[in-house]
Design an enzyme around this catalytic site. Structure first.
Site, PDB file in Angstrom:
ATOM      1  N   ASP A 157      -0.359  -2.314 -11.743  1.00 12.97           N
ATOM      2  CA  ASP A 157      -1.264  -2.410 -13.038  1.00 12.97           C
ATOM      3  C   ASP A 157      -0.990  -1.211 -13.829  1.00 12.97           C
ATOM      4  O   ASP A 157      -0.414  -0.268 -13.364  1.00 12.97           O
ATOM      5  CB  ASP A 157      -2.584  -2.291 -12.358  1.00 12.97           C
ATOM      6  CG  ASP A 157      -2.994  -3.715 -11.835  1.00 12.97           C
ATOM      7  OD1 ASP A 157      -2.351  -4.717 -11.981  1.00 12.97           O
ATOM      8  OD2 ASP A 157      -3.906  -3.570 -10.914  1.00 12.97           O
ATOM      9  N   TYR A 216       1.544   2.467   0.211  1.00 16.95           N
ATOM     10  CA  TYR A 216       0.687   2.926  -0.908  1.00 16.95           C
ATOM     11  C   TYR A 216       0.206   4.107  -0.815  1.00 16.95           C
ATOM     12  O   TYR A 216      -0.132   4.475   0.388  1.00 16.95           O
ATOM     13  CB  TYR A 216      -0.319   1.614  -1.490  1.00 16.95           C
ATOM     14  CG  TYR A 216       0.213   0.552  -2.478  1.00 16.95           C
ATOM     15  CD1 TYR A 216       0.426   0.895  -3.932  1.00 16.95           C
ATOM     16  CD2 TYR A 216       0.489  -0.520  -1.988  1.00 16.95           C
ATOM     17  CE1 TYR A 216       0.862   0.086  -4.698  1.00 16.95           C
ATOM     18  CE2 TYR A 216       1.321  -1.624  -2.760  1.00 16.95           C
ATOM     19  CZ  TYR A 216       1.227  -1.268  -3.981  1.00 16.95           C
ATOM     20  OH  TYR A 216       1.575  -2.060  -4.640  1.00 16.95           O
TER      21      TYR A 216
END
Length: 419
Positions: A157, A216
């Site tokens: 994103d 992540y």
């Protein structure tokens, strides 16, 4: 807008009165010095990279070399390929594996969109000069720009940084070299987009489907001015609370979260529960305890996803296997050369075979909310069975999220950043 009624999930556990609402959680997340995190990520992209992340926890025993070799070794060697002398038709093409590093705040996300500065748009435009003549002719006949086509492991994103994003590019031209691709991409956005590694791989290699795990990393600032001492009574520190409220109010004038829920200015009391009765800090150890419950399990994270269908009977599956989930406190070095001040942060490391849309950001925000409320250790597991996504917190800011690396071999827990 003023008369809109907002439905809140009805938690029925013992912590329901001390749990933040969606608006309160959103404010708490965004009232942070995210610019310092963004500057730190920019420094990583420009040169520090993975080694600087390792140094946050154990500077003396840096594992960057081992981790990089593990990520970019001969992990694709187990993919079945067709010998070069037998390649015909589509198999004659050459496929390149490209490992990229880019600064999230400098781009409008990965996916190419008209009129926006996206990573995919820049990369494909840079690779246009390596497209074969047949495809060039086809693009011109359709009045389309001559650009390359890349396939990525996962779209990030807007605001999300990537240290080792993996994508692939193929061409039928035999004169294309890895160094040519690297120079072309590096010239697209110097200091913001950088190629780490390019190699020719098997034609059957796919950045997404061939991957076995993704890692992540989330950095959440723990600024002293925004919280009180851990495990202290929020009612015993009114000055710190007032300062916190003042900073939160700056974010509350007109906020709309990713789910479409709108929060209006002046809505200081929701469900007749005064915000002053709720905690204004959380324990990092408690967040780590909550996340550890997810390790080694294949669970459905549909309530932690956003912008996807909640029904398991339609759309892609929602089960994810979490290899590693930990949280730890660290000190973020100051990037400004004129200052030596360090900022205290909470770091979250998540490794899974796959992630749903905005799953990491929702998981981090919900873990913080549950830790602040003093929920039980299995709180996140219980939320897996919730009937509505309002049971989880709004997504945490994208500025703190970073895609560290992608693995195509079995994951080794010894290569974790947070042990």
């Amino acid at each position: 807008m003023e008369g809109k009624i907002h439905a809140h999930y009805n938690h029925n556990d013992s912590c329901r009165l001390s749990r933040w609402t969606a608006r309160e959680s959103f404010q708490y997340m965004y009232a942070r010095p995210w610019n310092k995190v963004s500057d730190f990520y920019l420094d990583l992209v420009c040169g520090g990279g993975y080694s600087s992340l390792c140094s946050l926890f154990n500077p003396e025993n840096n594992k960057s070399k081992v981790a990089l070799e593990y990520c970019h070794g001969d992990e694709e060697s187990n993919l079945v390929d067709v010998p070069s002398e037998k390649r015909k038709g589509r198999l004659e093409r050459i496929t390149f594996k490209i490992v990229l590093s880019y600064h999230g705040s400098s781009f409008d996300g990965w996916q190419k969109q008209p009129g926006l500065n996206t990573v995919q748009g820049l990369v494909e435009k840079s690779l246009g000069i390596f497209v074969d003549e047949r495809k060039v002719q086809q693009l011109k006949e359709r009045s389309l720009p001559v650009e390359g086509c890349v396939v990525v492991t996962g779209r990030t994103d807007k605001g999300v940084t990537a240290l080792q994003q993996v994508c692939s590019f193929y061409t039928w031209r035999k004169d294309v070299k890895s160094s040519d691709l690297k120079d072309a991409i590096n010239a697209a956005a110097p200091g913001k987009l950088r190629v780490l590694f390019i190699s020719e791989v098997s034609r059957v290699f796919h950045p997404n489907f061939s991957a076995k795990w993704r890692r992540y990393f989330y950095i959440f600032p723990l600024a002293d001015s925004l919280q009180i001492q851990v495990n202290a009574n929020p009612m015993d520190n009114s000055s710190s609370k007032n300062e916190d409220d003042g900073l939160l109010q700056q974010q509350a004038e007109h906020i709309e979260d990713r789910d479409g829920s709108t929060f209006n200015k002046g809505d200081n009391c929701i469900d007749n529960v005064d915000m002053r009765m709720k905690p204004s800090s959380f324990s990092v150890d408690k967040v780590n305890q909550l996340l550890c419950q997810l390790e080694g399990r294949s669970l459905s994270y549909r309530t932690f996803a956003r912008d996807t269908k909640t029904s398991r009977s339609s759309g892609p599956p929602t089960e994810c296997f979490m290899f590693h989930a930990r949280a730890a406190e660290a000190k973020l070095p100051c990037i400004d050369k004129d200052s030596t001040e360090e900022i205290k942060v909470m770091c979250v490391e998540l490794v899974a075979n796959r992630f749903l849309r905005k799953m990491v950001r929702v998981l981090v925000a919900t873990a913080i909310r549950e830790a602040a409320a003093g929920a039980d250790a299995d709180a996140l597991l219980n939320l897996m069975n919730a009937t509505c996504r309002r049971a989880t917190a709004p997504p945490a800011p994208p500025d703190g999220l970073c895609l560290v690396d992608v693995g195509y071999g079995d994951f080794n827990c010894q290569n974790s950043l947070i042990l």
